[in-house]
Design a protein around this motif. Structure first.
Motif, PDB file in Angstrom:
ATOM      1  N   ARG A  74       0.888  -1.236   0.184  1.00  0.00           N
ATOM      2  CA  ARG A  74      -0.032   0.029   0.001  1.00  0.00           C
ATOM      3  C   ARG A  74       0.918   1.185   0.009  1.00  0.00           C
ATOM      4  NH1 ARG A  74      -5.426   0.107   0.994  1.00  0.00           N
ATOM      5  NH2 ARG A  74      -5.016   2.263   1.931  1.00  0.00           N
ATOM      6  N   PHE A  75       2.077   1.416   0.309  1.00  0.00           N
ATOM      7  CA  PHE A  75       2.806   2.524   0.696  1.00  0.00           C
ATOM      8  C   PHE A  75       3.318   3.001  -0.708  1.00  0.00           C
ATOM      9  CE2 PHE A  75       4.078   1.645   5.205  1.00  0.00           C
ATOM     10  CZ  PHE A  75       2.957   2.350   5.595  1.00  0.00           C
ATOM     11  N   PRO A  76       3.305   4.371  -1.035  1.00  0.00           N
ATOM     12  CA  PRO A  76       3.598   5.044  -2.182  1.00  0.00           C
ATOM     13  C   PRO A  76       4.787   4.922  -2.869  1.00  0.00           C
ATOM     14  CG  PRO A  76       3.450   6.721  -0.483  1.00  0.00           C
ATOM     15  CD  PRO A  76       3.356   5.445   0.066  1.00  0.00           C
ATOM     16  N   ASP A  77       6.118   4.748  -2.135  1.00  0.00           N
ATOM     17  CA  ASP A  77       7.289   5.006  -2.804  1.00  0.00           C
ATOM     18  C   ASP A  77       8.394   3.942  -2.289  1.00  0.00           C
ATOM     19  OD1 ASP A  77       7.489   6.339  -0.349  1.00  0.00           O
ATOM     20  OD2 ASP A  77       9.184   7.789  -1.185  1.00  0.00           O
ATOM     21  N   PHE A  78       9.499   3.833  -2.817  1.00  0.00           N
ATOM     22  CA  PHE A  78      10.551   2.872  -2.357  1.00  0.00           C
ATOM     23  C   PHE A  78      10.902   2.889  -0.989  1.00  0.00           C
ATOM     24  CE2 PHE A  78      15.091   2.120  -1.779  1.00  0.00           C
ATOM     25  CZ  PHE A  78      14.860   0.730  -2.026  1.00  0.00           C
ATOM     26  N   TYR A  79      11.143   4.427  -0.670  1.00  0.00           N
ATOM     27  CA  TYR A  79      11.384   4.265   0.869  1.00  0.00           C
ATOM     28  C   TYR A  79      10.570   3.957   1.927  1.00  0.00           C
ATOM     29  CZ  TYR A  79      15.296   6.821  -1.175  1.00  0.00           C
ATOM     30  OH  TYR A  79      16.402   7.239  -1.998  1.00  0.00           O
ATOM     31  N   THR A  80       9.269   4.401   1.615  1.00  0.00           N
ATOM     32  CA  THR A  80       8.244   4.004   2.720  1.00  0.00           C
ATOM     33  C   THR A  80       7.926   2.292   2.802  1.00  0.00           C
ATOM     34  OG1 THR A  80       6.467   4.551   1.260  1.00  0.00           O
ATOM     35  CG2 THR A  80       7.106   6.215   2.857  1.00  0.00           C
ATOM     36  N   ARG A  81       8.205   1.762   1.465  1.00  0.00           N
ATOM     37  CA  ARG A  81       7.780   0.423   1.276  1.00  0.00           C
ATOM     38  C   ARG A  81       9.140  -0.314   2.136  1.00  0.00           C
ATOM     39  NH1 ARG A  81       6.037   0.051  -4.956  1.00  0.00           N
ATOM     40  NH2 ARG A  81       3.902   0.940  -4.604  1.00  0.00           N
ATOM     41  N   MET A  82      10.272   0.259   1.817  1.00  0.00           N
ATOM     42  CA  MET A  82      11.496  -0.441   2.569  1.00  0.00           C
ATOM     43  C   MET A  82      11.413  -0.382   3.871  1.00  0.00           C
ATOM     44  SD  MET A  82      15.509   0.342   1.921  1.00  0.00           S
ATOM     45  CE  MET A  82      15.216   1.931   2.728  1.00  0.00           C
ATOM     46  N   THR A 105      21.294  -3.839   6.325  1.00  0.00           N
ATOM     47  CA  THR A 105      21.286  -3.886   4.926  1.00  0.00           C
ATOM     48  C   THR A 105      20.183  -2.879   4.436  1.00  0.00           C
ATOM     49  OG1 THR A 105      19.643  -5.611   5.407  1.00  0.00           O
ATOM     50  CG2 THR A 105      22.002  -6.236   4.807  1.00  0.00           C
ATOM     51  N   SER A 106      19.249  -2.683   5.352  1.00  0.00           N
ATOM     52  CA  SER A 106      18.157  -1.696   4.793  1.00  0.00           C
ATOM     53  C   SER A 106      18.478  -0.312   4.708  1.00  0.00           C
ATOM     54  CB  SER A 106      16.734  -1.543   5.772  1.00  0.00           C
ATOM     55  OG  SER A 106      16.411  -2.709   5.786  1.00  0.00           O
ATOM     56  N   HIS A 107      19.733  -0.020   5.702  1.00  0.00           N
ATOM     57  CA  HIS A 107      20.278   1.449   5.744  1.00  0.00           C
ATOM     58  C   HIS A 107      20.977   1.508   4.607  1.00  0.00           C
ATOM     59  CE1 HIS A 107      22.196   5.009   7.147  1.00  0.00           C
ATOM     60  NE2 HIS A 107      23.115   4.514   6.959  1.00  0.00           N
ATOM     61  N   VAL A 108      21.992   0.721   3.989  1.00  0.00           N
ATOM     62  CA  VAL A 108      22.829   0.509   2.962  1.00  0.00           C
ATOM     63  C   VAL A 108      22.079   0.717   1.670  1.00  0.00           C
ATOM     64  CG1 VAL A 108      24.370  -0.888   1.790  1.00  0.00           C
ATOM     65  CG2 VAL A 108      24.726  -0.549   4.096  1.00  0.00           C
ATOM     66  N   LEU A 109      20.909  -0.144   1.770  1.00  0.00           N
ATOM     67  CA  LEU A 109      19.867   0.015   0.480  1.00  0.00           C
ATOM     68  C   LEU A 109      19.497   1.270   0.023  1.00  0.00           C
ATOM     69  CD1 LEU A 109      18.767  -1.717  -1.822  1.00  0.00           C
ATOM     70  CD2 LEU A 109      16.779  -2.344  -0.233  1.00  0.00           C
ATOM     71  N   ALA A 110      18.955   1.859   1.286  1.00  0.00           N
ATOM     72  CA  ALA A 110      18.444   3.378   1.069  1.00  0.00           C
ATOM     73  C   ALA A 110      19.358   4.289   0.956  1.00  0.00           C
ATOM     74  CB  ALA A 110      17.703   3.466   2.368  1.00  0.00           C
ATOM     75  N   LYS A 111      20.602   4.131   1.312  1.00  0.00           N
ATOM     76  CA  LYS A 111      21.694   5.195   1.072  1.00  0.00           C
ATOM     77  C   LYS A 111      22.006   5.118  -0.646  1.00  0.00           C
ATOM     78  CE  LYS A 111      25.577   6.921   3.498  1.00  0.00           C
ATOM     79  NZ  LYS A 111      26.597   6.648   4.541  1.00  0.00           N
ATOM     80  N   LYS A 113      14.545   9.957  -5.226  1.00  0.00           N
ATOM     81  CA  LYS A 113      14.000  11.048  -4.129  1.00  0.00           C
ATOM     82  C   LYS A 113      12.763  10.448  -3.941  1.00  0.00           C
ATOM     83  CE  LYS A 113      17.499  13.915  -5.303  1.00  0.00           C
ATOM     84  NZ  LYS A 113      18.590  13.648  -4.627  1.00  0.00           N
ATOM     85  N   PRO A 114      12.768  10.627  -2.399  1.00  0.00           N
ATOM     86  CA  PRO A 114      11.248  10.309  -1.840  1.00  0.00           C
ATOM     87  C   PRO A 114      10.196  11.166  -2.308  1.00  0.00           C
ATOM     88  CG  PRO A 114      13.014  10.609  -0.292  1.00  0.00           C
ATOM     89  CD  PRO A 114      13.708  10.996  -1.531  1.00  0.00           C
ATOM     90  N   LYS A 115       9.043  10.611  -2.435  1.00  0.00           N
ATOM     91  CA  LYS A 115       7.963  11.354  -2.780  1.00  0.00           C
ATOM     92  C   LYS A 115       7.447  12.441  -1.739  1.00  0.00           C
ATOM     93  CE  LYS A 115       5.628   8.316  -6.063  1.00  0.00           C
ATOM     94  NZ  LYS A 115       4.385   7.562  -6.286  1.00  0.00           N
TER      95      LYS A 115
END
Length: 113
Positions: free
Chosen positions: A29-37, A82-88, A96-98
């Motif tokens: 349901r979340f809109p962009d990559f960062y919130t989904r991650m 790993t989540s931090h590295v992926l987001a970075k 860019k985040p929405k």
């Protein structure tokens, strides 16, 4: 004593399952990559920890308990890293985040005055 162990183990397994399911719903349901991650990583860490804790409570052998504890500790260390590295990496590659776009629109001066 046996019923207390089984009830607490079942409760931990149930909580972990509910947390993992809510994370899956957040990923959908979340809109962009960062919130989904974020939904996936937080609920994965907490859900896996609760499930492993439930399994550790119900285990009767020390070897099984030690292996589950090792998996829990590695999961608690590796998952957030790993989540931090992926987001970075995503941010450095220009994703860019929405929410930044929405915030920039909110901060624009109003011309309706």
């Amino acid at each position: 004593m046996e019923t207390l162990v089984m009830v607490s183990s079942g409760l931990c397994l149930l909580v972990g399952s509910i947390v993992c399911i809510s994370g899956a719903i957040g990923v959908i349901r979340f809109p962009d990559f960062y919130t989904r991650m974020h939904a996936a990583s937080v609920t994965d860490t907490l859900g896996a920890a609760a499930i492993l804790l439930g399994l550790m409570i119900s285990s009767t052998e020390f070897v099984v308990f030690a292996k589950l504890l090792l998996i829990l500790l590695l999961g608690l260390l590796i998952g957030p890293t790993t989540s931090h590295v992926l987001a970075k990496a995503a941010f450095r590659n220009g994703l860019k985040p929405k929410l930044l776009k929405c915030r920039a629109e909110l901060l624009k001066p109003s011309t309706e005055e």
